[in-house]
Design an enzyme around this catalytic site. Structure first.
Site, PDB file in Angstrom:
ATOM      1  N   ASN A  18       0.878  -1.169   0.000  1.00 43.34           N
ATOM      2  CA  ASN A  18       0.000   0.000   0.000  1.00 43.34           C
ATOM      3  C   ASN A  18       0.913   1.216   0.000  1.00 43.34           C
ATOM      4  OD1 ASN A  18      -1.800   2.045   0.494  1.00 43.34           O
ATOM      5  ND2 ASN A  18      -2.810   1.027   2.216  1.00 43.34           N
ATOM      6  N   ARG A  82      -2.447  -2.049  -3.631  1.00 43.41           N
ATOM      7  CA  ARG A  82      -3.644  -1.233  -3.470  1.00 43.41           C
ATOM      8  C   ARG A  82      -3.527  -0.041  -4.412  1.00 43.41           C
ATOM      9  NH1 ARG A  82      -4.949   3.318   0.769  1.00 43.41           N
ATOM     10  NH2 ARG A  82      -7.159   3.554   0.340  1.00 43.41           N
ATOM     11  N   HIS A 171     -12.757   2.863  -0.369  1.00 44.65           N
ATOM     12  CA  HIS A 171     -12.761   1.856   0.710  1.00 44.65           C
ATOM     13  C   HIS A 171     -13.420   0.557   0.241  1.00 44.65           C
ATOM     14  CE1 HIS A 171     -12.882   5.239   4.017  1.00 44.65           C
ATOM     15  NE2 HIS A 171     -11.625   4.845   3.800  1.00 44.65           N
ATOM     16  N   ARG A 232     -11.983  15.613   7.097  1.00 45.66           N
ATOM     17  CA  ARG A 232     -12.777  15.997   5.921  1.00 45.66           C
ATOM     18  C   ARG A 232     -14.212  16.327   6.317  1.00 45.66           C
ATOM     19  NH1 ARG A 232     -11.290  10.600   3.038  1.00 45.66           N
ATOM     20  NH2 ARG A 232      -9.035  10.811   3.081  1.00 45.66           N
ATOM     21  N   GLU A 375      -8.144  -5.209   5.030  1.00 43.77           N
ATOM     22  CA  GLU A 375      -7.991  -4.875   3.616  1.00 43.77           C
ATOM     23  C   GLU A 375      -6.830  -5.618   2.980  1.00 43.77           C
ATOM     24  OE1 GLU A 375      -8.528  -0.730   5.134  1.00 43.77           O
ATOM     25  OE2 GLU A 375      -9.196  -0.335   3.096  1.00 43.77           O
TER      26      GLU A 375
END
Ligand code: ADP
Length: 389
Positions: A18, A82, A171, A232, A375
Site C-alpha cells: 500500500n 492497493r 474503501h 474531511r 484490507e
C-alpha cells in the site's frame, strides 16, 4: 506478462503493498492458511534516509530478507498493490501490464494525491521481481455495481461525462470484505443478506450492499463526500465553495485543503481522534460534544437513507478504527431505532474485543455487528485468486 500466470504459480505467498505519498505499508500473507508472515511500514519517504519509493521498497525487501522471507523466495506467488482510483475502466483485480499501467496513469487527475504513489510502488516492485505477477486491486472496484441512479450526479450530462464527474466510491476492498464477513457471522449465504457497512476510520464511508453487491456508497468523485471524517467535511452544499471563493477570497487550492485537511472532527473541535474527543466530552467540553453530535447525526442520516435504498436490512456492520472501537459512536448512531427493528444491546456493545461479534439484542430484527476489517487479506486473496485462476 501472461506467461507467468495460469498454471505456473507454485508459491502461496502474496506480498501486499500500500504505497502512499510518504509511506509504504506492507504485509506478507500465506494464502494456504491466510496467515500473516510479516508486516510493517516505511514512513517519511522523501525526508532523511528514505530518499524515495525505490529506497522505501528496498527497505521493505531488506526487512523481509532479515526474517528469512526475501522477495527472491519461490514461495512468493504475486504482489498485490492497493490502487486508489480505477475510474470506470477497472472494476476487477487486474494483472499489471505496461498497458494497464498507462491506463492507471491516465486516472491520476481523478486521484492526484494517491494514484502517483501507487504507480511508483508498482514500478519499483516490478523492477525488483520482473518475473512475478503484479496485481492491482482498486479501492473503487467494489462500487462499480452501483446503478446509474446512484452513481450519476444530477449535473449537466455532457459536461459530467467529459470530465468523469460521477460517484466512484472508495474503501471498496473493506466494504467487500466486511459485507462478506458479516454474512458469514450470520451463517447465511452472502446472496441473501442486505447489509449497511459503516467504515469509520480516519476516512469514513457507508455503503448499502444487497446480496454482496454494492448498490450505493457515501463517497463520490473523491473521498471527500459523505460522512463527517477525521479531517474531511463530508457532504456540503457545493455553493459553500463559491461563497468561500467570492466572499472569503480563497483560492481553489486553499478551499481544497480546508475541506480535506482542516475540517471534519479536527476542524470542529481541534481533535480528529475519537478517543481524545471522548475524553474531552467526559470533561464536559462543549466543542468536543458538538463535533461528536454532528458526526453521529450524519451517520444516522446515512443509515436511514440506506435502509430505504435497500428496503430490507438484515445487518449493520461497524468497522475500522472508530467503528471497531467506539461503543459510544455505535450506541449514539443507532439509539432509538427500535421502530426500524434496530436494537443495540448495551452490554454486548460495551464489551471490548478484536473479533467479529454481534452487538444487537436477541429481539433485534436487524443484526448489528462489529466486524474488524482486513484490507490486506482481501487484497492478497483477490490477487492470489487472479494468478491461480
Ligand atoms: P485509517 O483511515 O487511517 O486506516 P483507522 O481505521 O486506523 O484509520 O482509524 C483511525 C481512527 O480510529 C483514529 O483516528 C481514532 O479516532 C479511532 N480510534 C482508534 N482506536 C479507538 C478507540 N479505542 N476508541 C475510539 N476511537 C478509536
Amino acid at each position: 506478462m501472461n506467461s507467468s500466470v495460469n498454471g505456473s504459480v507454485n508459491g502461496s505467498r502474496v506480498l501486499v503493498l500500500n504505497s502512499g505519498s510518504s509511506s509504504v505499508k506492507y504485509q506478507l500473507l500465506d494464502m494456504a492458511d491466510g496467515s500473516r508472515l510479516a508486516s510493517g511500514i516505511v514512513e517519511r519517504i522523501g525526508e532523511g534516509p528514505v530518499a524515495d519509493h525505490s529506497a522505501a521498497l528496498k527497505q521493505v525487501a531488506e526487512e523481509l530478507a532479515g526474517q528469512g522471507l526475501g522477495l527472491d523466495s519461490p514461495a512468493l506467488a504475486a504482489v498485490g498493490h492497493r490502487v486508489v482510483h480505477g475510474g470506470t475502466r477497472f472494476t476487477e483485480p487486474t494483472l499489471i501490464t505496461d498497458e494497464v499501467l498507462e491506463e492507471i496513469e491516465k486516472l491520476v487527475p481523478l486521484a492526484p494525491l494517491h494514484n502517483p504513489a501507487n504507480i511508483t510502488g508498482i514500478k519499483v516492485a516490478r523492477d525488483l521481481r520482473p518475473d512475478l505477477p503484479q496485481v492491482a486491486v482498486f479501492d473503487t472496484a467494489f462500487h462499480a455495481t452501483m446503478p446509474e441512479s446512484a452513481a450519476r450526479y444530477a449535473v449537466h450530462r455532457e459536461t459530467a461525462d467529459r470530465y468523469g464527474v460521477r460517484r466512484y466510491g472508495f474503501h471498496g476492498t473493506s466494504h467487500a470484505y466486511v459485507s462478506r464477513a458479516t454474512a458469514a457471522l450470520l451463517g447465511r449465504d452472502l446472496a441473501e443478506v442486505n447489509t449497511i457497512v459503516l467504515h469509520l476510520g480516519n476516512g469514513a464511508s457507508a455503503s448499502a450492499v444487497r446480496g454482496g453487491v454494492c448498490v450505493d456508497t457515501s463517497m463520490g468523485l473523491t473521498p471527500l463526500e459523505g460522512l463527517v471524517m477525521g479531517t474531511r467535511s463530508g457532504d456540503l452544499d457545493p455553493a459553500a465553495i463559491f461563497h468561500l471563493a467570492r466572499v472569503g477570497g480563497m483560492s481553489v487550492d486553499e478551499i481544497d485543503t480546508l475541506l480535506n485537511k482542516r475540517s471534519g472532527l479536527l476542524g470542529l473541535c481541534g481533535d480528529n481522534d475519537m478517543r481524545e474527543i471522548g475524553r474531552r466530552m467526559g470533561e464536559g467540553d462543549p466543542k468536543a460534544q458538538l463535533a461528536f453530535d454532528i458526526y453521529v447525526h450524519r451517520l444516522r442520516k446515512y443509515v436511514g437513507a440506506y435502509a430505504a435504498v435497500l428496503g430490507r436490512v438484515d445487518a449493520i456492520a461497524f468497522t475500522a478504527g472508530v467503528g471497531e472501537n467506539s461503543a459510544a459512536v455505535r450506541e449514539a448512531a443507532l439509539r432509538g431505532l427500535s421502530v426500524f427493528g434496530i436494537e443495540v444491546d448495551a452490554v454486548r456493545n460495551a464489551l471490548r474485543g478484536s473479533s467479529t461479534r454481534l452487538i444487537s439484542t436477541e429481539t433485534s430484527r436487524v443484526a448489528v455487528a462489529v466486524v474488524p476489517t482486513d484490507e490486506e487479506l482481501e487484497i492478497a486473496s483477490q490477487a492470489y485468486d487472479l494468478v491461480t485462476a
